[in-house]
Scaffold this active site. Structure first.
Site, PDB file in Angstrom:
ATOM      1  N   LYS A 145       0.846  -1.213   0.000  1.00  0.00           N
ATOM      2  CA  LYS A 145       0.000   0.000   0.000  1.00  0.00           C
ATOM      3  C   LYS A 145       0.873   1.252   0.000  1.00  0.00           C
ATOM      4  O   LYS A 145       0.661   2.171  -0.784  1.00  0.00           O
ATOM      5  CB  LYS A 145      -0.893   0.002   1.247  1.00  0.00           C
ATOM      6  CG  LYS A 145      -1.524   1.364   1.534  1.00  0.00           C
ATOM      7  CD  LYS A 145      -2.296   1.399   2.835  1.00  0.00           C
ATOM      8  CE  LYS A 145      -1.496   1.674   4.063  1.00  0.00           C
ATOM      9  NZ  LYS A 145      -1.237   3.096   4.376  1.00  0.00           N
ATOM     10  N   ASN A 146       1.870   1.281   0.887  1.00  0.00           N
ATOM     11  CA  ASN A 146       2.650   2.509   1.042  1.00  0.00           C
ATOM     12  C   ASN A 146       3.623   2.759  -0.107  1.00  0.00           C
ATOM     13  O   ASN A 146       4.148   3.858  -0.235  1.00  0.00           O
ATOM     14  CB  ASN A 146       3.385   2.507   2.392  1.00  0.00           C
ATOM     15  CG  ASN A 146       2.414   2.746   3.537  1.00  0.00           C
ATOM     16  OD1 ASN A 146       1.265   3.111   3.317  1.00  0.00           O
ATOM     17  ND2 ASN A 146       2.871   2.522   4.762  1.00  0.00           N
ATOM     18  N   CYS A 191      -4.129  13.593  13.173  1.00  0.00           N
ATOM     19  CA  CYS A 191      -4.197  12.169  12.837  1.00  0.00           C
ATOM     20  C   CYS A 191      -4.233  11.405  14.150  1.00  0.00           C
ATOM     21  O   CYS A 191      -3.584  11.805  15.122  1.00  0.00           O
ATOM     22  CB  CYS A 191      -2.965  11.797  12.017  1.00  0.00           C
ATOM     23  SG  CYS A 191      -2.815  10.050  11.699  1.00  0.00           S
ATOM     24  N   ARG A 241       0.989  15.014  13.011  1.00  0.00           N
ATOM     25  CA  ARG A 241       1.783  14.665  11.816  1.00  0.00           C
ATOM     26  C   ARG A 241       1.941  15.887  10.917  1.00  0.00           C
ATOM     27  O   ARG A 241       1.201  16.068   9.956  1.00  0.00           O
ATOM     28  CB  ARG A 241       1.140  13.493  11.073  1.00  0.00           C
ATOM     29  CG  ARG A 241       1.102  12.240  11.924  1.00  0.00           C
ATOM     30  CD  ARG A 241       0.430  11.099  11.220  1.00  0.00           C
ATOM     31  NE  ARG A 241       1.209  10.555  10.139  1.00  0.00           N
ATOM     32  CZ  ARG A 241       0.757   9.596   9.329  1.00  0.00           C
ATOM     33  NH1 ARG A 241      -0.460   9.112   9.482  1.00  0.00           N
ATOM     34  NH2 ARG A 241       1.519   9.130   8.366  1.00  0.00           N
ATOM     35  N   ASP A 270       4.979   0.802  11.990  1.00  0.00           N
ATOM     36  CA  ASP A 270       3.734   0.207  11.482  1.00  0.00           C
ATOM     37  C   ASP A 270       3.548  -1.236  11.939  1.00  0.00           C
ATOM     38  O   ASP A 270       2.529  -1.863  11.611  1.00  0.00           O
ATOM     39  CB  ASP A 270       3.698   0.269   9.947  1.00  0.00           C
ATOM     40  CG  ASP A 270       3.568   1.689   9.437  1.00  0.00           C
ATOM     41  OD1 ASP A 270       3.195   2.564  10.224  1.00  0.00           O
ATOM     42  OD2 ASP A 270       3.850   1.910   8.248  1.00  0.00           O
ATOM     43  N   ARG A 287      -8.497  -0.041   4.945  1.00  0.00           N
ATOM     44  CA  ARG A 287      -7.655   0.983   4.321  1.00  0.00           C
ATOM     45  C   ARG A 287      -6.350   0.381   3.813  1.00  0.00           C
ATOM     46  O   ARG A 287      -5.772   0.888   2.847  1.00  0.00           O
ATOM     47  CB  ARG A 287      -7.325   2.090   5.333  1.00  0.00           C
ATOM     48  CG  ARG A 287      -8.479   3.019   5.615  1.00  0.00           C
ATOM     49  CD  ARG A 287      -8.009   4.180   6.455  1.00  0.00           C
ATOM     50  NE  ARG A 287      -6.698   4.612   5.971  1.00  0.00           N
ATOM     51  CZ  ARG A 287      -5.723   5.089   6.742  1.00  0.00           C
ATOM     52  NH1 ARG A 287      -5.905   5.225   8.034  1.00  0.00           N
ATOM     53  NH2 ARG A 287      -4.570   5.446   6.217  1.00  0.00           N
TER      54      ARG A 287
HETATM   55  N1  EPU Z   1       7.478  14.611  10.452  1.00  0.00           N
HETATM   56  C1  EPU Z   1       7.729  15.923  10.712  1.00  0.00           C
HETATM   57  N2  EPU Z   1       7.541  16.835   9.699  1.00  0.00           N
HETATM   58  C2  EPU Z   1       7.143  16.472   8.461  1.00  0.00           C
HETATM   59  C3  EPU Z   1       6.889  15.109   8.201  1.00  0.00           C
HETATM   60  C4  EPU Z   1       7.065  14.196   9.214  1.00  0.00           C
HETATM   61  O1  EPU Z   1       8.105  16.292  11.821  1.00  0.00           O
HETATM   62  O2  EPU Z   1       6.997  17.345   7.581  1.00  0.00           O
HETATM   63  C5  EPU Z   1       7.664  13.607  11.524  1.00  0.00           C
HETATM   64  C6  EPU Z   1       6.396  12.818  11.831  1.00  0.00           C
HETATM   65  O3  EPU Z   1       5.573  13.511  12.732  1.00  0.00           O
HETATM   66  C7  EPU Z   1       6.943  11.517  12.381  1.00  0.00           C
HETATM   67  C8  EPU Z   1       8.214  11.328  11.580  1.00  0.00           C
HETATM   68  O4  EPU Z   1       8.551  12.616  11.043  1.00  0.00           O
HETATM   69  O5  EPU Z   1       7.289  11.659  13.736  1.00  0.00           O
HETATM   70  C9  EPU Z   1       8.102  10.329  10.463  1.00  0.00           C
HETATM   71  O6  EPU Z   1       6.916  10.553   9.703  1.00  0.00           O
HETATM   72  P1  EPU Z   1       6.891  10.326   8.143  1.00  0.00           P
HETATM   73  O7  EPU Z   1       6.812  11.629   7.461  1.00  0.00           O
HETATM   74  O8  EPU Z   1       8.024   9.427   7.759  1.00  0.00           O
HETATM   75  O9  EPU Z   1       5.524   9.563   7.939  1.00  0.00           O
HETATM   76  P2  EPU Z   1       4.701   9.554   6.598  1.00  0.00           P
HETATM   77  O10 EPU Z   1       5.637   9.622   5.460  1.00  0.00           O
HETATM   78  O11 EPU Z   1       3.623  10.548   6.666  1.00  0.00           O
HETATM   79  C10 EPU Z   1       4.731   6.979   6.181  1.00  0.00           C
HETATM   80  C11 EPU Z   1       3.724   5.864   6.122  1.00  0.00           C
HETATM   81  C12 EPU Z   1       3.190   5.575   7.513  1.00  0.00           C
HETATM   82  C13 EPU Z   1       4.362   5.206   8.411  1.00  0.00           C
HETATM   83  C14 EPU Z   1       5.403   6.344   8.415  1.00  0.00           C
HETATM   84  C15 EPU Z   1       6.658   6.000   9.202  1.00  0.00           C
HETATM   85  C16 EPU Z   1       2.749   6.067   3.928  1.00  0.00           C
HETATM   86  C17 EPU Z   1       1.565   6.358   3.106  1.00  0.00           C
HETATM   87  N3  EPU Z   1       2.627   6.238   5.243  1.00  0.00           N
HETATM   88  O12 EPU Z   1       4.028   8.124   6.662  1.00  0.00           O
HETATM   89  O13 EPU Z   1       2.330   4.451   7.378  1.00  0.00           O
HETATM   90  O14 EPU Z   1       3.920   5.002   9.732  1.00  0.00           O
HETATM   91  O15 EPU Z   1       5.813   6.619   7.050  1.00  0.00           O
HETATM   92  O16 EPU Z   1       7.261   4.870   8.715  1.00  0.00           O
HETATM   93  O17 EPU Z   1       3.769   5.644   3.411  1.00  0.00           O
HETATM   94  C18 EPU Z   1       0.546   3.026   7.937  1.00  0.00           C
HETATM   95  O18 EPU Z   1       0.725   2.434   6.857  1.00  0.00           O
HETATM   96  O19 EPU Z   1      -0.197   2.561   8.846  1.00  0.00           O
HETATM   97  C19 EPU Z   1       1.213   4.300   8.171  1.00  0.00           C
HETATM   98  C20 EPU Z   1       0.808   5.180   9.084  1.00  0.00           C
END
Ligand code: EPU
Length: 422
Positions: free
Chosen positions: A22-23, A115, A120, A309, A401
């Site tokens: 998915k991701n 979220c 986030r 995750d 989802r």
């Molecule tokens: N963060 C910031 N600023 C930003 C972006 C992120 O401070 O602009 C922080 C977040 O708050 C968090 C950390 O950085 O503490 C990592 O977050 P990240 O941005 O890596 O998360 P994401 O890219 O939004 C993806 C996955 C998530 C998974 C996270 C971490 C997808 C669609 N989502 O989210 O997947 O938990 O990486 O590995 O790829 C799930 O599938 O259940 C899911 C939540």
């Protein structure tokens, strides 16, 4: 709304095939906006998040066809605006920003808001795109990004307080493919899903090196073309079934996995006394529950560390593992909603400051429980497999989802589960 009824106590055994990730699918689908040519993406899981992404692409004006796991997208003439009524349904729609900005030189994407798994922010995404020359303004809950003269390569560090950002790395990488000159991302996320996106972009004609390491270099090109791509297996779906097999299994084989992507999960399961055997090519594994399960400690970290995750599912396993296990989430320290529900099933868990201390009990007991987010719901399903009695898991849409036909896969492994309307 559907709910899942799980009659606990029936061991699972047999073999299933793991779906596409998915991701990985979500940013790859977004990346199709970078070209006006046809893109064909195979092994896209049939889950509601990929359906939302298809709706977003269609809403932006792309021509999208979906048939048995394959999605064909032609984004010939697209709009630059992803409105709130779409973005609010799926946070991952923020990964539209990079491709829309690069293709249209302007985009309006609603900010996703809060979220359930924690605060986030998207500050790093915006900072990265600003470094490429875009100006960003916030207007009516939307971020408006503009680069009328196009984007320019730059060196950008994407480390936040909790480590690198996965979708932030994706956004900047996608935008940089069409920027003038060379972009270097430092503190880039190393997740396999980022590598899969880079492979897809390179197949479109991008010039990306270093994906999978903390330093990614992108040499901008003037145009990208269509291509065909197979999405990698879903390591979190695989990990979830591995944990289920350790909890309630009598030998479960998972086909179409990637051994390397599962190293951290495999290490924890082995440390907890369970057996994990991969075939020689590393694309199938069999998990056997150990005779003497042991407690373990998990600290979530960016890849190749233990994935956030997969912490809820492992918490469900530890809930009935003798001894005291510890789960620390450094990525999303508030991601412990599942613990309150597991406690309603008799688990002994203390949560404080991003850490859960789990003292294994002999058996959990069935209760009506509420799914709060995707991985939390998976944890509840796992817990229910061995609980005494019949557990009802409400709000099943959370699990739909991200897990393709989870009830059918569990049924094929012999679990006693049924999906019914709430
Ligand atoms: N963060 C910031 N600023 C930003 C972006 C992120 O401070 O602009 C922080 C977040 O708050 C968090 C950390 O950085 O503490 C990592 O977050 P990240 O941005 O890596 O998360 P994401 O890219 O939004 C993806 C996955 C998530 C998974 C996270 C971490 C997808 C669609 N989502 O989210 O997947 O938990 O990486 O590995 O790829 C799930 O599938 O259940 C899911 C939540």
């Amino acid at each position: 709304m559907d709910k899942l009824i799980v009659h606990g106590g029936t061991p699972i055994h047999g073999a299933i095939t793991i779906s596409g990730s998915k991701n990985a699918s979500l940013p790859i689908l977004a990346a199709t906006l970078l070209t006006d040519e046809d893109c064909v993406i195979r092994r896209v899981p049939d889950v509601s998040d990929t359906n939302y992404m298809v709706q977003i692409l269609t809403g932006l004006g792309a021509d999208v066809e979906r048939f048995s796991g394959t999605v064909r997208v032609t984004a010939a003439d697209i709009s630059d605006t992803a409105p709130y009524d779409i973005v609010r349904r799926m946070r991952a729609s923020v990964c539209m920003m990079g491709p829309l900005l690069a293709r249209k030189r302007r985009c309006v994407v609603a900010l996703p808001g809060g979220c359930v798994i924690g605060d986030r922010p998207v500050d790093l995404h915006i900072r990265g795109l600003e470094a490429l020359g875009a100006t960003a303004t916030i207007d009516g809950g939307n971020v408006v990004l503009e680069a009328p003269d196009g984007l320019r390569g730059a060196t950008i560090d994407l480390c936040g307080t909790n480590g690198p950002t996965v979708l932030g790395t994706d956004n900047v990488m996608m935008a940089a493919t069409l920027a003038e000159g060379i972009t270097t991302i430092t503190s880039a996320a190393c997740e396999p899903e980022v590598v899969d996106l880079a492979d897809f972009l390179n197949a479109m004609g991008a010039k990306i090196t270093g994906a999978g390491t903390p330093v990614i270099t992108i040499e901008g090109v003037s145009k990208l073309k269509g291509c065909v791509h197979n999405v990698i297996p879903d390591r979190i779906e695989a990990g979830t079934f591995m944990a289920a097999a350790a909890l309630a299994g009598e030998g479960v084989t998972l086909r179409r996995v990637h051994e390397g992507h599962l190293a951290a999960i495999t290490a924890v399961l082995r440390k907890a006394g369970h057996q994990v055997h991969f075939n020689d090519s590393g694309d199938a594994c069999t998990v056997l529950r150990g005779d003497t399960p042991m407690p373990a400690e998990i600290v979530t970290e960016p890849y190749p560390g233990y994935p956030t995750d997969m912490q809820a599912q492992m918490t469900a396993l530890f809930a009935t593992t003798p001894g005291t296990s510890v789960v620390v989430d450094t990525i999303f320290p508030q991601r412990f909603m599942h613990c309150a529900e597991l406690k309603r099933m008799g688990a002994d868990i203390q949560v404080s400051d991003g850490k859960a201390v789990i003292t294994g009990v002999k058996q959990l007991s069935a209760a009506p429980v509420m799914a709060s987010d995707l991985r939390a719901s998976a944890a509840l399903v796992l817990a229910a497999l061995t609980a005494k009695g019949t557990t009802e898991i409400l709000r099943l849409y959370h699990i739909d989802r991200g897990y393709e036909h989870i009830d059918e896969k569990l049924l094929s492994l012999g679990a006693n589960v049924e999906r019914v309307r709430e």
